[in-house]
Design a protein around this motif. Structure first.
Motif, short mmCIF file in Angstrom:
data_model
loop_
_atom_site.label_atom_id
_atom_site.label_comp_id
_atom_site.label_asym_id
_atom_site.label_seq_id
_atom_site.Cartn_x
_atom_site.Cartn_y
_atom_site.Cartn_z
N SER A 20 2.29 11.07 -12.00
CA SER A 20 3.52 10.28 -11.95
C SER A 20 4.42 10.64 -13.12
O SER A 20 4.23 10.12 -14.22
CB SER A 20 3.20 8.79 -11.99
OG SER A 20 4.37 8.03 -12.17
N PRO A 21 5.41 11.51 -12.91
CA PRO A 21 6.34 11.80 -14.00
C PRO A 21 7.03 10.54 -14.54
O PRO A 21 7.19 10.41 -15.76
CB PRO A 21 7.33 12.79 -13.38
CG PRO A 21 6.50 13.51 -12.35
CD PRO A 21 5.63 12.42 -11.76
N ALA A 75 4.67 8.94 -16.97
CA ALA A 75 4.55 9.74 -18.20
C ALA A 75 5.76 9.49 -19.10
O ALA A 75 5.60 9.31 -20.31
CB ALA A 75 4.43 11.22 -17.85
N ALA A 108 3.47 15.38 -16.89
CA ALA A 108 2.78 14.19 -16.40
C ALA A 108 1.27 14.29 -16.67
O ALA A 108 0.46 13.72 -15.95
CB ALA A 108 3.04 13.99 -14.93
#
Length: 124
Positions: free
Chosen positions: A74-75, A78, A93
């Protein structure tokens, strides 16, 4: 992305195949994840150990030559954790950490709870 180096059909096979210090560190982090993720499933996905929650990939674990990795998958998560974590190094991420310093139970809980919230929101 398919990773090279440690082909396995089970999480245990992967953890047994990696260098011993890295395998031990990944086991610590994996066990911490299993303690906080209700109904967690362990699978191999894209050739790395993956923890699934509610049938969806939550996080994954892997090794590189110089570090271990917890893939947040999950960017946005992050980005929200940038500057909050006192251990490991975020690279995209992925949270990279040394085999001699597995991620703490607190860090694992924080990441797992935030990822579960994302999955829950998507499935609602």
């Amino acid at each position: 992305m398919v990773r090279e180096g440690y082909p396995a059909t089970t999480v245990e096979e992967y953890l047994d195949a990696v260098p011993p210090a890295q395998g031990a560190a990944l086991r610590v982090v994996r066990d911490r994840l299993l303690e906080v993720v209700p109904g967690a499933e362990q699978v191999i996905s894209y050739q790395v150990p993956t923890i699934r929650y509610r049938g969806k990939g939550l996080v994954a674990l892997s090794v590189a030559r110089a570090h271990c990795s917890l893939h947040l998958m999950s960017p946005p998560l992050a980005r929200s954790l940038d500057g909050l974590l006192s251990e490991g190094t975020l690279s995209g991420a992925t949270l990279q950490f040394d085999a001699g310093s597995p991620l703490s139970a607190e860090t694992v809980r924080l990441i797992a709870e935030r990822r579960m919230a994302e999955v829950d929101a998507r499935l609602a």
